[in-house]
Write an enzyme that holds these catalytic residues in place. Structure first.
Site, PDB file in Angstrom:
ATOM      1  N   SER A 130       0.845  -1.195   0.000  1.00 43.09           N
ATOM      2  CA  SER A 130       0.000   0.000   0.000  1.00 43.09           C
ATOM      3  C   SER A 130       0.882   1.248   0.000  1.00 43.09           C
ATOM      4  CB  SER A 130      -0.958  -0.039   1.194  1.00 43.09           C
ATOM      5  OG  SER A 130      -1.970   0.936   1.076  1.00 43.09           O
ATOM      6  N   ASP A 154      -9.927  -5.078  -4.805  1.00 42.34           N
ATOM      7  CA  ASP A 154      -9.439  -4.204  -3.730  1.00 42.34           C
ATOM      8  C   ASP A 154     -10.349  -2.984  -3.603  1.00 42.34           C
ATOM      9  OD1 ASP A 154      -7.889  -2.193  -2.275  1.00 42.34           O
ATOM     10  OD2 ASP A 154      -6.166  -3.487  -2.583  1.00 42.34           O
ATOM     11  N   HIS A 206      -8.281  -5.287   0.860  1.00 39.28           N
ATOM     12  CA  HIS A 206      -6.997  -4.577   0.868  1.00 39.28           C
ATOM     13  C   HIS A 206      -6.091  -4.993   2.030  1.00 39.28           C
ATOM     14  CE1 HIS A 206      -4.248  -1.361  -0.209  1.00 39.28           C
ATOM     15  NE2 HIS A 206      -4.222  -0.987   1.056  1.00 39.28           N
TER      16      HIS A 206
END
Length: 432
Positions: free
Chosen positions: A190, A333, A365
């Protein structure tokens, strides 16, 4: 499971926040040092969520690095060895970029991973078991504060500079027992995946002497501008707020634009965003639409030339990393769009990069970061072993269905249980 009472701490031992801690202060003449030079160091104790002391050998290094414009500054990385590791034994180094995703100093890994830290709402403590998995392989780990002392979330290039200079600092830090030729890998997910992508892109030009064998970037944002628009007004609107709060610190010409477009209420909210941890941000800004606070709407803000220049600057993927990459992305996601990562990977390939791209249909996610740990560990182990990469794109239903994956996940859960009990995190093959 028996909890080790010696592993517990009291809040009275809480470390100082970075702005109040003299360790982070820039000494005179630091700008004259070579990038990656260690300015000062200290041993530290780490803890799971600040509470359970971890038996991991850990130090913090303040080192010279630079910002996105090349101006000298200092940053901190937390460097780790397995408990009881022999520093004379050769081992590779992993630079793990945490998904900080906030600008508040209590979210910096160098604070949030420490014994006694107030960690509520920070992401770094959640990722400590992933770091421990790398340690269990017998690897050394560097965990840089890649947003810098100013918490400049989203800024272009400088997360890469800080990660690479953190690697330089780790290689030169004698207690780790590493050498200038130590094999190095990059890893992050991320916001940490975005920082990993920047480091991979910049490595050949900025730190060509490093032996970087691969970079694993999970859900690395891809198109920050598109993510801003898509997440605005939804359950994850706190990420765009933190993004703006970080960018205005890194790009001084953004503030006048915001003053022209934002109302007083949202400017005050941005002030709150600078103080809140990641999950507190998500709670505070959930479903908040910035367009409600703009005098000329979102389209008017995005049409500003200064903002357009900044958004173009912060998009990764224009340089081909010299080292091979593993990119992992969830197809469904809810935070990062798979189309943005598809485009990011395509930019890399068109620039000449070697990319192995894994698209996963199942897994939202945050859970996916943990589900792909066995995949990433195996991929990095292959890079350290010198095995060839097989570039290409694969879309799979899940990364947790076959027997090997299930055994790996059970091993991960066993490690977490050991961390809760304060057991030593030893490397594979290390003597007890």
């Amino acid at each position: 499971m028996r909890l080790d009472p010696l592993a517990l701490t009291q809040w009275s031992t809480a470390p100082l926040l970075p702005p109040d801690d003299p360790f982070y202060a820039t000494p005179p003449g630091a700008e004259l040092l070579a990038p990656g030079t260690v300015v000062r160091s200290r041993s530290v104790e780490l803890a799971l969520f600040g509470l359970v002391r971890q038996r991991i050998a850990a130090w913090q290094l303040l080192y010279r690095t630079c910002d996105l414009d090349g101006a000298p500054e200092v940053a901190v990385t937390t460097v780790l060895l397995p408990w009881g590791a022999d520093p004379t034994r050769p081992r590779p180094l992993v630079s793990f970029q945490c998904a900080i995703d906030a600008v508040a100093p209590q979210c910096f890994p160098s604070y949030a991973l420490r014994l006694g830290a107030q960690t509520t709402g920070s992401i770094a403590p959640l990722e400590l078991p992933i770091v421990a998995m790398a340690l269990r392989q017998g690897w050394a780990v560097s965990v840089p504060d890649h947003e810098g002392l100013g918490g400049r979330f989203g800024a272009a290039r400088e997360p890469g500079y800080r990660a690479l200079d953190g690697i330089r600092a780790a290689l030169g830090f004698v207690p780790l027992g590493l050498t200038p030729t130590t094999p190095v890998a990059l890893w992050g997910y991320s916001g940490g995946g975005l920082a990993t992508a920047w480091a991979a892109e910049l490595a050949a030009e900025y730190a060509p002497e490093l032996t970087i064998v691969g970079a694993a970037a999970g859900s690395p944002v891809g198109d920050p501008a598109a993510a801003f628009v898509r997440l605005n007004g939804g359950w994850f609107a706190g990420f765009p707020a933190a993004f703006v709060a970080g960018l205005r610190r890194a790009y001084p010409d953004l503030d006048p634009v915001l003053d022209d477009h934002l109302d007083d209420r949202y400017r005050a909210l941005l002030g709150e965003a600078e103080q809140r941890t990641t999950f507190a941000l998500l709670w505070r800004f959930a479903r908040r639409d910035v367009a409600r606070h703009l005098r000329e709407g979102l389209a008017g803000l995005l049409a500003e030339p200064a903002l357009r220049r900044i958004l173009a600057d912060i998009e990764p993927g224009t340089r081909a990393p010299a080292a091979p990459l593993l990119v992992v992305q969830g197809v469904r996601d809810e935070v990062i769009a798979v189309a943005d990562i598809d485009a990011h990977v395509q930019r890399y390939r068109e620039a000449g990069a070697t990319v192995e791209y894994l698209r996963v249909r199942r897994g939202s996610h945050l859970p996916l970061e943990f589900l792909v740990v066995p995949v990433v560990l195996a991929w990095l182990a292959d890079r350290f072993a010198g095995h060839p990469v097989t570039p290409g794109t694969a879309t799979v239903a899940s990364v947790a269905r076959d027997g090997a994956a299930l055994r790996a996940h059970l091993g991960f859960l066993a490690l977490v249980a050991g961390m809760v009990g304060g057991r030593p995190i030893r490397g594979a093959g290390e003597q007890v």
